[in-house]
Design an enzyme around this catalytic site. Sequence first.
Site, mmCIF file in Angstrom:
data_model
loop_
_atom_site.group_PDB
_atom_site.id
_atom_site.type_symbol
_atom_site.label_atom_id
_atom_site.label_comp_id
_atom_site.label_asym_id
_atom_site.label_seq_id
_atom_site.Cartn_x
_atom_site.Cartn_y
_atom_site.Cartn_z
ATOM 1 N N ASP A 30 43.790 49.209 45.261
ATOM 2 C CA ASP A 30 44.005 49.155 46.529
ATOM 3 C C ASP A 30 45.204 49.563 47.156
ATOM 4 O O ASP A 30 46.055 50.337 46.294
ATOM 5 C CB ASP A 30 44.709 47.765 45.981
ATOM 6 C CG ASP A 30 45.543 46.440 47.347
ATOM 7 O OD1 ASP A 30 46.280 47.188 48.353
ATOM 8 O OD2 ASP A 30 44.912 45.178 47.405
ATOM 9 N N ILE A 31 45.195 50.787 48.112
ATOM 10 C CA ILE A 31 46.415 50.992 48.758
ATOM 11 C C ILE A 31 47.488 51.139 48.523
ATOM 12 O O ILE A 31 48.472 51.470 48.206
ATOM 13 C CB ILE A 31 45.836 52.064 50.034
ATOM 14 C CG1 ILE A 31 45.485 51.162 51.312
ATOM 15 C CG2 ILE A 31 45.055 53.122 50.168
ATOM 16 C CD1 ILE A 31 45.965 51.498 52.410
ATOM 17 N N ASN A 86 41.450 35.514 48.687
ATOM 18 C CA ASN A 86 42.507 34.824 49.176
ATOM 19 C C ASN A 86 41.134 34.432 50.472
ATOM 20 O O ASN A 86 39.878 35.432 50.507
ATOM 21 C CB ASN A 86 43.366 35.517 50.000
ATOM 22 C CG ASN A 86 44.769 36.042 49.150
ATOM 23 O OD1 ASN A 86 44.661 34.961 48.627
ATOM 24 N ND2 ASN A 86 45.283 36.730 49.316
ATOM 25 N N HIS A 92 46.358 33.715 53.673
ATOM 26 C CA HIS A 92 47.133 34.971 52.882
ATOM 27 C C HIS A 92 46.326 36.171 52.955
ATOM 28 O O HIS A 92 46.512 37.121 52.726
ATOM 29 C CB HIS A 92 48.164 35.283 51.629
ATOM 30 C CG HIS A 92 49.213 34.689 51.706
ATOM 31 N ND1 HIS A 92 50.447 34.936 51.892
ATOM 32 C CD2 HIS A 92 49.374 32.843 51.127
ATOM 33 C CE1 HIS A 92 51.010 34.277 52.358
ATOM 34 N NE2 HIS A 92 50.764 33.513 51.817
ATOM 35 N N GLN A 93 45.291 35.982 53.658
ATOM 36 C CA GLN A 93 44.243 36.414 53.991
ATOM 37 C C GLN A 93 44.532 37.289 54.806
ATOM 38 O O GLN A 93 44.214 37.033 55.908
ATOM 39 C CB GLN A 93 42.634 36.420 54.093
ATOM 40 C CG GLN A 93 41.373 36.583 53.868
ATOM 41 C CD GLN A 93 39.775 36.463 53.955
ATOM 42 O OE1 GLN A 93 40.254 34.891 54.454
ATOM 43 N NE2 GLN A 93 38.738 36.778 53.940
ATOM 44 N N HIS A 99 36.714 39.912 49.225
ATOM 45 C CA HIS A 99 37.578 40.767 48.233
ATOM 46 C C HIS A 99 38.270 40.057 47.365
ATOM 47 O O HIS A 99 37.923 38.640 47.826
ATOM 48 C CB HIS A 99 38.285 41.148 48.966
ATOM 49 C CG HIS A 99 39.290 41.336 49.574
ATOM 50 N ND1 HIS A 99 39.174 40.660 50.893
ATOM 51 C CD2 HIS A 99 40.655 40.829 49.714
ATOM 52 C CE1 HIS A 99 40.943 40.560 51.716
ATOM 53 N NE2 HIS A 99 41.094 40.565 50.521
ATOM 54 N N PHE A 100 37.694 40.432 45.868
ATOM 55 C CA PHE A 100 38.778 40.048 44.597
ATOM 56 C C PHE A 100 39.818 41.342 44.565
ATOM 57 O O PHE A 100 39.071 42.274 44.156
ATOM 58 C CB PHE A 100 37.730 39.620 44.060
ATOM 59 C CG PHE A 100 36.669 38.610 43.524
ATOM 60 C CD1 PHE A 100 35.623 38.572 44.824
ATOM 61 C CD2 PHE A 100 37.020 37.049 42.945
ATOM 62 C CE1 PHE A 100 34.847 36.561 44.862
ATOM 63 C CE2 PHE A 100 36.108 36.249 43.252
ATOM 64 C CZ PHE A 100 35.169 36.376 44.209
ATOM 65 N N HIS A 101 40.964 40.012 44.172
ATOM 66 C CA HIS A 101 42.081 41.910 43.796
ATOM 67 C C HIS A 101 41.740 41.044 42.187
ATOM 68 O O HIS A 101 41.737 40.440 41.751
ATOM 69 C CB HIS A 101 43.795 41.060 43.904
ATOM 70 C CG HIS A 101 44.024 40.868 45.484
ATOM 71 N ND1 HIS A 101 44.261 41.703 45.980
ATOM 72 C CD2 HIS A 101 42.757 40.392 47.044
ATOM 73 C CE1 HIS A 101 44.112 41.478 47.347
ATOM 74 N NE2 HIS A 101 43.897 40.569 47.623
HETATM 75 P P1 AMP Z 1 44.025 40.192 51.874
HETATM 76 O O1 AMP Z 1 45.784 39.861 51.482
HETATM 77 O O2 AMP Z 1 43.509 38.942 50.225
HETATM 78 O O3 AMP Z 1 43.053 40.163 52.568
HETATM 79 O O4 AMP Z 1 44.384 41.856 51.103
HETATM 80 C C1 AMP Z 1 44.018 42.602 51.446
HETATM 81 C C2 AMP Z 1 44.356 44.186 50.774
HETATM 82 O O5 AMP Z 1 43.325 44.971 51.300
HETATM 83 C C3 AMP Z 1 45.853 44.088 50.549
HETATM 84 O O6 AMP Z 1 46.617 44.152 49.247
HETATM 85 C C4 AMP Z 1 45.812 45.653 50.647
HETATM 86 O O7 AMP Z 1 46.342 46.386 50.660
HETATM 87 C C5 AMP Z 1 44.414 46.534 51.151
HETATM 88 N N1 AMP Z 1 43.944 46.974 52.268
HETATM 89 C C6 AMP Z 1 44.270 47.634 53.387
HETATM 90 N N2 AMP Z 1 43.628 48.549 53.630
HETATM 91 C C7 AMP Z 1 43.059 49.519 52.898
HETATM 92 C C8 AMP Z 1 42.380 50.450 52.558
HETATM 93 N N3 AMP Z 1 42.137 50.833 53.534
HETATM 94 N N4 AMP Z 1 41.763 50.735 51.183
HETATM 95 C C9 AMP Z 1 42.692 49.836 50.138
HETATM 96 N N5 AMP Z 1 42.863 48.958 49.678
HETATM 97 C C10 AMP Z 1 43.386 48.641 51.157
#
Ligand code: AMP
Length: 138
Positions: A30-31, A86, A92-93, A99-101
């Site tokens: 995650d960036i 999410n 909070h999506q 995607h899974f964190h």
């Molecule tokens: P969510 O709130 O569950 O939709 O999380 C989306 C996640 O994607 C966030 O934690 C962002 O930091 C991450 N994200 C968005 N763009 C990128 C990217 N280009 N590379 C890596 N992570 C990203």
Amino acid sequence: MSETIFDKILSGEIPCHRVYEDEHVLAFLDIFPLSRGHLLVIPKERRAQLHELSDDAAAAIGRALPRLCRAVLAATGASAYNILQNNGSEAHQAVFHVHFHIIPRQGEAGLVIGWKPGQLANDEAEKLKSAIAGALEG
Ligand code: AMP
């Protein structure tokens, strides 16, 4: 479903810090990490939310997740972590591709959870379990 930033990562149009890839799954850092080692695990199948995933894509994610968790723990030295997934902007999506964190806990760094439990009354539990079990059969 409109194109998301994760489609661009999957197609190679924009770079990512890739740590794992197979036929169905991609995992990358995650960036904007909540903690060191915060990883995102996505299906290659293009679906916005978890309930829309095919069984095959879901199974592939399920196979990869525990291995990826072990690798994150080994690489970061963390011993605790959260899996966050999410669905919907109210939940909070921000990126509408499943995607899974994987978020390791490192001292104060990690996922902060607001948890406000209610109470489950028996009559409500009866109604709910019938409704959900019924929906599973539908
Ligand atoms: P969510 O709130 O569950 O939709 O999380 C989306 C996640 O994607 C966030 O934690 C962002 O930091 C991450 N994200 C968005 N763009 C990128 C990217 N280009 N590379 C890596 N992570 C990203």
